[in-house]
Design an enzyme around this catalytic site. Structure first.
Site, PDB file in Angstrom:
ATOM      1  N   PHE A   1     -17.114 -11.056  -7.383  1.00  0.00           N
ATOM      2  CA  PHE A   1     -17.196 -11.711  -6.256  1.00  0.00           C
ATOM      3  C   PHE A   1     -18.026 -12.952  -5.835  1.00  0.00           C
ATOM      4  O   PHE A   1     -18.517 -13.254  -4.946  1.00  0.00           O
ATOM      5  CB  PHE A   1     -17.070 -10.857  -4.892  1.00  0.00           C
ATOM      6  CG  PHE A   1     -15.683 -10.057  -4.838  1.00  0.00           C
ATOM      7  CD1 PHE A   1     -14.742 -10.551  -4.114  1.00  0.00           C
ATOM      8  CD2 PHE A   1     -15.651  -8.811  -5.852  1.00  0.00           C
ATOM      9  CE1 PHE A   1     -13.703  -9.743  -4.082  1.00  0.00           C
ATOM     10  CE2 PHE A   1     -14.397  -8.345  -5.555  1.00  0.00           C
ATOM     11  CZ  PHE A   1     -13.454  -8.606  -4.870  1.00  0.00           C
TER      12      PHE A   1
ATOM     13  N   VAL B   1       0.728  -1.120   0.062  1.00  0.00           N
ATOM     14  CA  VAL B   1      -0.217  -0.192  -0.038  1.00  0.00           C
ATOM     15  C   VAL B   1       0.734   1.271  -0.144  1.00  0.00           C
ATOM     16  O   VAL B   1       0.550   2.135  -0.743  1.00  0.00           O
ATOM     17  CB  VAL B   1      -0.923  -0.105   1.237  1.00  0.00           C
ATOM     18  CG1 VAL B   1      -1.707   1.400   1.388  1.00  0.00           C
ATOM     19  CG2 VAL B   1      -2.017  -1.163   0.929  1.00  0.00           C
TER      20      VAL B   1
ATOM     21  N   CYS C   1      -5.631  -9.277   3.442  1.00  0.00           N
ATOM     22  CA  CYS C   1      -6.590  -8.462   3.572  1.00  0.00           C
ATOM     23  C   CYS C   1      -7.946  -9.321   4.294  1.00  0.00           C
ATOM     24  O   CYS C   1      -8.383  -9.142   5.299  1.00  0.00           O
ATOM     25  CB  CYS C   1      -6.966  -7.491   2.620  1.00  0.00           C
ATOM     26  SG  CYS C   1      -5.635  -6.147   2.412  1.00  0.00           S
TER      27      CYS C   1
ATOM     28  N   LEU D   1      -7.209  -0.233  -2.821  1.00  0.00           N
ATOM     29  CA  LEU D   1      -6.448  -0.895  -3.770  1.00  0.00           C
ATOM     30  C   LEU D   1      -6.450  -2.222  -3.719  1.00  0.00           C
ATOM     31  O   LEU D   1      -6.277  -2.763  -2.796  1.00  0.00           O
ATOM     32  CB  LEU D   1      -5.157  -0.030  -4.064  1.00  0.00           C
ATOM     33  CG  LEU D   1      -4.054  -0.493  -3.193  1.00  0.00           C
ATOM     34  CD1 LEU D   1      -3.491  -1.567  -3.004  1.00  0.00           C
ATOM     35  CD2 LEU D   1      -2.952   0.589  -3.191  1.00  0.00           C
TER      36      LEU D   1
HETATM   37  P1  NAD Z   1       3.193  -4.607   3.999  1.00  0.00           P
HETATM   38  O1  NAD Z   1       3.435  -5.640   5.101  1.00  0.00           O
HETATM   39  O2  NAD Z   1       3.387  -5.024   2.625  1.00  0.00           O
HETATM   40  O3  NAD Z   1       3.825  -3.428   4.218  1.00  0.00           O
HETATM   41  C1  NAD Z   1       4.079  -2.664   5.722  1.00  0.00           C
HETATM   42  C2  NAD Z   1       5.402  -2.104   5.607  1.00  0.00           C
HETATM   43  O4  NAD Z   1       5.235  -1.387   6.738  1.00  0.00           O
HETATM   44  C3  NAD Z   1       6.513  -3.009   5.746  1.00  0.00           C
HETATM   45  O5  NAD Z   1       7.311  -2.728   4.450  1.00  0.00           O
HETATM   46  C4  NAD Z   1       7.152  -2.851   7.026  1.00  0.00           C
HETATM   47  O6  NAD Z   1       8.649  -3.133   6.944  1.00  0.00           O
HETATM   48  C5  NAD Z   1       6.766  -1.458   7.158  1.00  0.00           C
HETATM   49  N1  NAD Z   1       6.884  -0.928   8.779  1.00  0.00           N
HETATM   50  C6  NAD Z   1       6.527  -1.765   9.924  1.00  0.00           C
HETATM   51  N2  NAD Z   1       6.677  -0.977  11.136  1.00  0.00           N
HETATM   52  C7  NAD Z   1       7.248   0.069  10.597  1.00  0.00           C
HETATM   53  C8  NAD Z   1       7.444   1.277  11.195  1.00  0.00           C
HETATM   54  N3  NAD Z   1       7.506   1.375  12.870  1.00  0.00           N
HETATM   55  N4  NAD Z   1       8.006   2.302  10.549  1.00  0.00           N
HETATM   56  C9  NAD Z   1       8.273   2.257   9.144  1.00  0.00           C
HETATM   57  N5  NAD Z   1       7.865   1.196   8.525  1.00  0.00           N
HETATM   58  C10 NAD Z   1       7.288   0.095   9.163  1.00  0.00           C
HETATM   59  O7  NAD Z   1       1.603  -4.422   4.382  1.00  0.00           O
HETATM   60  P2  NAD Z   1       0.548  -3.770   3.173  1.00  0.00           P
HETATM   61  O8  NAD Z   1       0.090  -4.979   2.202  1.00  0.00           O
HETATM   62  O9  NAD Z   1       1.090  -2.515   2.459  1.00  0.00           O
HETATM   63  O10 NAD Z   1      -0.535  -3.391   4.231  1.00  0.00           O
HETATM   64  C11 NAD Z   1      -0.310  -2.026   5.061  1.00  0.00           C
HETATM   65  C12 NAD Z   1      -1.803  -1.876   5.476  1.00  0.00           C
HETATM   66  O11 NAD Z   1      -2.628  -1.398   4.421  1.00  0.00           O
HETATM   67  C13 NAD Z   1      -2.472  -2.932   6.363  1.00  0.00           C
HETATM   68  O12 NAD Z   1      -3.204  -2.346   7.480  1.00  0.00           O
HETATM   69  C14 NAD Z   1      -3.398  -3.460   5.273  1.00  0.00           C
HETATM   70  O13 NAD Z   1      -4.707  -4.276   5.992  1.00  0.00           O
HETATM   71  C15 NAD Z   1      -3.825  -2.316   4.474  1.00  0.00           C
HETATM   72  N6  NAD Z   1      -4.314  -2.632   3.165  1.00  0.00           N
HETATM   73  C16 NAD Z   1      -3.439  -3.853   2.369  1.00  0.00           C
HETATM   74  C17 NAD Z   1      -4.024  -3.804   0.970  1.00  0.00           C
HETATM   75  C18 NAD Z   1      -3.429  -4.695   0.093  1.00  0.00           C
HETATM   76  O14 NAD Z   1      -3.965  -4.988  -0.834  1.00  0.00           O
HETATM   77  N7  NAD Z   1      -2.130  -5.171   0.557  1.00  0.00           N
HETATM   78  C19 NAD Z   1      -5.076  -3.244   0.602  1.00  0.00           C
HETATM   79  C20 NAD Z   1      -5.655  -2.015   1.375  1.00  0.00           C
HETATM   80  C21 NAD Z   1      -5.452  -1.957   2.535  1.00  0.00           C
END
Ligand code: NAD
Length: 431
Positions: free
Chosen positions: A249, A11, A260, A153
């Site tokens: 879906f 994200v 997710c 997304l």
């Molecule tokens: P991800 O694990 O790919 O990325 C999260 C990042 O945060 C990692 O790179 C991690 O190293 C970093 N991080 C953790 N703690 C940190 C800190 N203290 N300082 C700096 N960086 C830190 O996760 P994601 O899939 O991008 O999801 C992130 C959020 O978005 C979640 O809450 C998820 O539910 C939500 N989300 C995800 C999607 C998806 O399709 N992946 C879609 C919508 C919402």
């Protein structure tokens, strides 16, 4: 605008690159130094179509940069997005440790007004916790606002989804926060819902849970179809043409996975529990989903009899096509269920092999192609519906296999055609 994105995963990185492409100056922060090193070298830590090119272009134009250092990035930015992971605790509740850490780090670094935006998926009321945390560590009494701007997304179409979303949800308490976010999103043409922070937080969990419910619903219908000899794809087509239902879906299969849906459904059940509501429908959604995974193993067993001393070829590992994401992938659950039987498993995925190697180690044989996975297999199971698997040479596959058995976990193939080619074909909910 000057923007800082904390958390450069699926994200954060996409959000950062897209905001940069819209003309903003964006610093993407991540505590994972190896990830930052890769990004600085122009290597994408994730597989996402179009992302590498988007990042390269914006880095070149000096609108996008990467760092592991949060403090300086906060000082330089007006808007700070929190996009860190919110993983599930063992009981399903969202673990907000990372969100709290980042809130504290932001507070300690603030020297001028900041708009702090929750982009991560967080339980309702998290905005209040973020605000409280920032207040505690904001010793200089700097002005700030907290807002919620959930992200919708989808991995594999993330850039397109970000640039052309169905809607933009903005949860705010102040006019100042509202105006900044409206200005930031101005170039994106989509309906904007401006609401309060709690409603915005709930919209995300409610939306994902509803979509997961649709999948479990059609999977339940698939189970009835199997009992009465009907084809669920026909039933879904008939249902989906009703505009009130919609066709998306409604694909029956081995259930939902990914980072997710499973996490958000579990978190929403716990959120409801905490406020004293038993979200029974969602508990059933989880049950149906788990049962779909187990059912596919039973299908393999019912088709090839015993599982020990047999070889299963698996097409697809990623939780869905066009991604390398293996988080909560049905493939891993199926492998876990097959292993105790002593089944040999051969796997192939067009994008997720590199991520799968450290997870699966020597428990499976990694193959170079779908044909390699089919070779000497007693059964070929389609787990991820990559386009590549839709156009295979099945005459060649039949010759390579020990037994011509296809278990189609995604209802991609035509049962009649498969039977004509001489395969024993089993789909999901197809009579
Ligand atoms: P991800 O694990 O790919 O990325 C999260 C990042 O945060 C990692 O790179 C991690 O190293 C970093 N991080 C953790 N703690 C940190 C800190 N203290 N300082 C700096 N960086 C830190 O996760 P994601 O899939 O991008 O999801 C992130 C959020 O978005 C979640 O809450 C998820 O539910 C939500 N989300 C995800 C999607 C998806 O399709 N992946 C879609 C919508 C919402």
């Amino acid at each position: 605008m000057k923007i800082c994105i904390v958390g450069s995963g699926y994200v954060g990185l996409v959000t950062g690159a897209c905001f940069a492409d819209l003309g903003n100056t964006v610093i993407c922060v991540d505590s994972d130094k190896a990830k930052i090193k890769k990004l600085k070298a122009g290597v994408m830590p994730i597989f996402e179509p179009g992302l590498e090119e988007l990042v390269r272009r914006n880095v070149k134009e000096k609108r996008l940069s990467f760092t592991a250092e949060i403090s300086d990035s906060v000082k330089k930015s007006q808007v700070i997005f929190i996009a860190v992971s919110t993983p599930p605790k063992p009981n399903g509740e969202a673990d907000l440790t990372f969100v709290e850490h980042v809130s504290k780090a932001i507070a300690l670094s603030m020297r001028s007004y900041k708009l702090i935006v929750e982009k991560s998926t967080v339980p309702v009321n998290s905005g209040e916790w973020v605000e409280r945390t920032v207040k505690i560590f904001n010793k200089r009494n700097i002005e700030f606002d907290v807002a919620s701007n959930p992200e919708f997304l989808r991995e594999s179409t993330a850039i397109e989804d970000f640039m052309h979303p169905d809607r933009i949800v903005i949860g705010v308490k102040s006019k100042r926060a509202r105006d900044i976010l409206l200005e930031l999103y101005k170039p994106i043409k989509a309906p904007v819902i401006v609401t309060d922070i709690k409603a915005a937080e709930l919209i995300k969990h409610a939306s994902n849970s509803f979509l997961a419910m649709k999948i479990s619903f059609i999977n339940a219908i698939a189970n009835i179809c199997e009992k009465v000899g009907a084809d669920v794809t026909e039933v879904a087509k008939g249902m989906g043409l009703d505009k009130r239902i919609g066709e998306s879906f409604l694909s029956a299969g081995i259930g939902f996975g990914g980072s997710c849906f499973p996490k958000d459904v579990a978190a929403f059940i716990r959120i409801a529990e905490k406020v004293g509501y038993d979200f029974a429908i969602l508990k059933e959604v989880e049950k149906v989903n788990a049962a779909q995974r187990a059912a596919i193993v039973k299908k393999i067993e019912d088709t090839i009899w015993t599982l020990s001393d047999k070889t299963v070829g698996m097409l697809g590992l990623a939780f869905k096509p066009e991604t390398d994401d293996l988080r909560n992938a049905p493939s891993l659950a199926i492998i876990d269920m097959l292993k105790p039987h002593g089944t040999r498993i051969k796997v192939y995925d067009p994008a997720a092999m590199e991520k799968a190697r450290p997870l699966l180690k020597k428990s499976v044989k990694f193959c170079k192609s779908p044909y390699d996975a089919a070779k000497e297999s007693d059964c070929l199971i389609l787990v991820t519906e990559w386009n590549e698997f839709k156009e295979l040479d099945f005459k060649k596959i039949k010759k390579l296999m020990k037994q011509p058995v296809i278990i189609d976990g995604r209802n991609v193939y035509d049962p009649a055609e498969m039977k004509k080619l001489g395969f024993r074909y089993v789909g999901v909910g197809r009579g």
